[in-house]
Write a protein that holds these residues in place. Structure first.
Motif, mmCIF file in Angstrom:
data_model
loop_
_atom_site.group_PDB
_atom_site.id
_atom_site.type_symbol
_atom_site.label_atom_id
_atom_site.label_comp_id
_atom_site.label_asym_id
_atom_site.label_seq_id
_atom_site.Cartn_x
_atom_site.Cartn_y
_atom_site.Cartn_z
ATOM 1 N N CYS A 196 0.868 -1.184 0.000
ATOM 2 C CA CYS A 196 0.000 0.000 0.000
ATOM 3 C C CYS A 196 0.896 1.222 0.000
ATOM 4 O O CYS A 196 2.047 1.158 0.447
ATOM 5 C CB CYS A 196 -0.954 -0.003 1.182
ATOM 6 N N HIS B 255 -3.239 2.298 -8.414
ATOM 7 C CA HIS B 255 -4.607 1.822 -8.197
ATOM 8 C C HIS B 255 -5.037 0.849 -9.291
ATOM 9 O O HIS B 255 -5.635 -0.195 -9.005
ATOM 10 C CB HIS B 255 -5.572 2.998 -8.131
ATOM 11 N N LYS C 222 -3.473 -0.396 -2.934
ATOM 12 C CA LYS C 222 -4.280 0.572 -2.193
ATOM 13 C C LYS C 222 -3.485 1.863 -2.046
ATOM 14 O O LYS C 222 -2.324 1.857 -1.646
ATOM 15 C CB LYS C 222 -4.665 0.031 -0.823
ATOM 16 N N ASN D 62 -9.481 5.050 2.468
ATOM 17 C CA ASN D 62 -8.183 4.425 2.178
ATOM 18 C C ASN D 62 -7.121 4.933 3.141
ATOM 19 O O ASN D 62 -6.311 4.156 3.672
ATOM 20 C CB ASN D 62 -7.742 4.719 0.740
ATOM 21 N N ILE E 137 -5.078 2.551 5.753
ATOM 22 C CA ILE E 137 -3.620 2.482 5.720
ATOM 23 C C ILE E 137 -3.037 2.921 7.059
ATOM 24 O O ILE E 137 -2.063 2.346 7.550
ATOM 25 C CB ILE E 137 -3.072 3.337 4.559
#
Length: 378
Positions: free
Chosen positions: A256, A283, A288, A327, A331
């Motif tokens: 990520c 993406h 992510k 998101n 994260i």
């Protein structure tokens, strides 16, 4: 917008004691104490997943710059929260643009820089603003090299930076194992001699915190992934400037990334391949993505504008909104409290009468923990 990206038409929310207590749709009675925002759009508060907000003060130079402890390349035990000034004017600029939570990190001069904290942008007492200690800051590439080359000390190469990180993580792993052995069988195992640096790293090894790696070049990004695999760390790639060159590889690794600033100059060699396409390419390959300002590199209030630039570079619009809401929360490991409009989450919300990513837009209402911070609803 909830965690599943569902849009609720003609929606309403109920707030009790600073928490969202109910969410619904359709007609409902409106009392004098309610807020009627008919025709407008309600969103969760924006989240900037990588800043130095408050730890690098607004326009005060060295006196208010507490971001980098450039006396020791390994400082996992120092805490960003001890350097944050909640009275920095930039907190108000964040709130007025609907940014209700941020991650504030130590700088990237050190191979290991310290403990990152996730905080709300409203408050006068930092311990009351903290959501959680979210991770430990690591840095690869040009920044540690430059800082310690100027001091004529280790590390002055990428090899030495990675080597110091591995050395510390190996020591921390042994320290953790010895501590566990002592707790489980104190008669046959003495506890290790207390070490603040190693103690601070234990939450990382327990997966209670994440390893946030500052990395721009593709090779540095892969070094971050490689070290994280070796020590079983939950890795977050910060900046990931050349991530678009290796997006498929990062997807294979389940990476990520916190991309940004999306709008910035190519101010140093590592940024030579900087592009607004990075977030979109990551993406599209299944990585992510969150978007950040790296405040004060880009002033905090321009977080939505950075998301808009990523849309121009190919990131889906809805995903751009997610990159600065759910998101970013996922994260950061704070999605149980913020990042979406759902029952049980903190009442961090904002309302718009126009496109929230438009440069000319401002929220008509901002609320943090159920407290109205700004209200221009007519």
């Amino acid at each position: 917008m909830d965690e599943n990206d569902t849009i609720i038409e003609n929606g309403w929310i109920e707030i009790k004691n600073g928490i969202i207590s109910a969410v619904g749709s359709g007609k409902t009675s409106v009392s004098e104490t309610d807020i009627d925002a008919e025709g407008q759009v309600l969103l969760p508060g924006f989240i900037d997943a990588h800043t130095h907000l408050g730890i690098v003060g607004n326009g005060l130079g060295f006196e208010s710059d507490d971001c980098n402890e450039e006396t020791d390349p390994i400082t996992p035990h120092i805490m960003a929260s001890d350097g944050i000034n909640p009275f920095d004017f930039c907190f108000k600029e964040a709130r007025n643009r609907g940014i209700t939570s941020v991650l504030c990190a130590p700088g990237s001069a050190n191979a290991i820089g310290g403990i990152i904290c996730a905080i709300k942008t409203n408050g006068r007492r930092i311990e009351n603003m903290i959501i959680k200690e979210a991770g430990i800051k690591f840095a690869l590439g040009e920044n540690p090299k430059t800082a310690y080359n100027d001091r004529d000390e280790t590390p002055v190469t990428r090899m030495a930076t990675a080597g110091l990180i591995r050395e510390h993580l190996s020591k921390a792993k042994k320290y953790y194992e010895d501590s566990e052995a002592s707790e489980n069988d104190s008669e046959n195992n003495d506890p290790p001699e207390y070490d603040a640096k190693l103690e601070a790293t234990i939450p990382l090894l327990r997966h209670e915190q994440k390893a946030h790696f500052h990395c721009h070049r593709a090779d540095d990004i892969m070094t971050a992934v490689r070290i994280s695999k070796k020590y079983d760390l939950d890795c977050v790639l910060i900046h990931a400037t050349e991530g678009h060159l290796i997006a498929d590889l990062l997807a294979e690794d389940g990476a990520c990334a916190v991309v940004g600033p999306v709008i910035c100059d190519r101010s140093k060699p590592e940024l030579v391949n900087h592009s607004i396409i990075t977030a979109g390419e990551l993406h599209k390959n299944g990585v992510k993505v969150a978007i950040c300002t790296d405040h004060p590199v880009i002033p905090i209030q321009y977080l939505p504008l950075n998301a808009a630039a990523a849309v121009k570079g190919g990131l889906d619009y809805r995903e751009a909104l997610r990159s600065i809401t759910i998101n970013a929360a996922q994260i950061a490991g704070i999605d149980s409290r913020v990042g979406s409009i759902e029952k049980g989450k903190d009442a961090d919300i904002q309302i718009y009468s126009s496109d929230p990513l438009n440069l000319m837009s401002d929220p008509s209402l901002v609320m943090i923990n159920g407290e109205i911070i700004l209200n221009n609803i007519k």
